[in-house]
Design an enzyme around this catalytic site. Structure first.
Site, short mmCIF file in Angstrom:
data_model
loop_
_atom_site.label_atom_id
_atom_site.label_comp_id
_atom_site.label_asym_id
_atom_site.label_seq_id
_atom_site.Cartn_x
_atom_site.Cartn_y
_atom_site.Cartn_z
N HIS A 13 -16.48 18.10 -0.74
CA HIS A 13 -17.46 18.94 -0.06
C HIS A 13 -17.11 18.88 1.42
CE1 HIS A 13 -21.12 21.05 0.78
NE2 HIS A 13 -21.52 20.10 1.61
N CYS B 146 -17.63 25.97 0.71
CA CYS B 146 -18.01 25.17 1.88
C CYS B 146 -16.83 24.94 2.82
CB CYS B 146 -18.63 23.85 1.45
SG CYS B 146 -17.57 22.86 0.35
#
Length: 154
Positions: A17, A102
């Site tokens: 992430h 992301c």
């Protein structure tokens, strides 16, 4: 030491992430709505851009500052990164793990280029699988609407 505008890569299993450090112990990131960045579906999802406490995002995961693309692209100033990011906090956008995730988002904020090293690596592996792998990837991608970078204005 982290500076505003630095990119943070958080290890979360097979994929990482990504978030941008906003200063004062906060990160700005793009997550799948209702998912808090723990699972990244491939396509057809709504993403939300959030300003969250660093520890709430990172939890107990390993993380590192990752500005390695500074060698390839000139980073925007911390002020410009934060201005870009802050105007998007709270907005919902189309999320697609292959075309706008992301990592694409935070690299767009820092460099003005929406790229994902993770996606590049996945596509290399799919290419090695030959036509069957490429066909399978095409079915997955066509199952959702690909996000367009034009949805993020400078």
């Amino acid at each position: 030491m982290l500076e505003p505008g630095d990119l943070i890569e958080i290890e979360r299993g097979q994929f990482s992430h990504w978030a941008m450090y906003a200063g004062d112990g906060y990160l700005i990131d793009l997550t799948v709505e209702g998912d808090e960045g723990k699972l990244e579906p491939l396509a057809g999802c709504t993403g939300i851009i959030q300003r969250q406490k660093f520890n709430d995002v990172v939890e107990k995961c390993k993380w590192s500052k990752n500005n390695t693309m500074d060698e390839t692209y000139k980073p925007k100033s911390p002020k410009k990164c934060l201005e870009r990011a802050e105007k998007w906090v709270g907005r919902r956008i189309e999320y697609n793990a292959l075309t706008f995730n992301c990592e694409h988002f935070v690299k767009y904020l820092r460099y003005g280029k929406a790229v994902s090293g993770q996606v590049i690596e996945v596509l290399k592996e799919v290419g090695k699988a030959g036509p069957v792998g490429i066909l399978g990837l095409g079915v997955v991608v066509s199952g959702g609407h690909a996000s367009k970078i034009s949805k993020i204005s400078k």
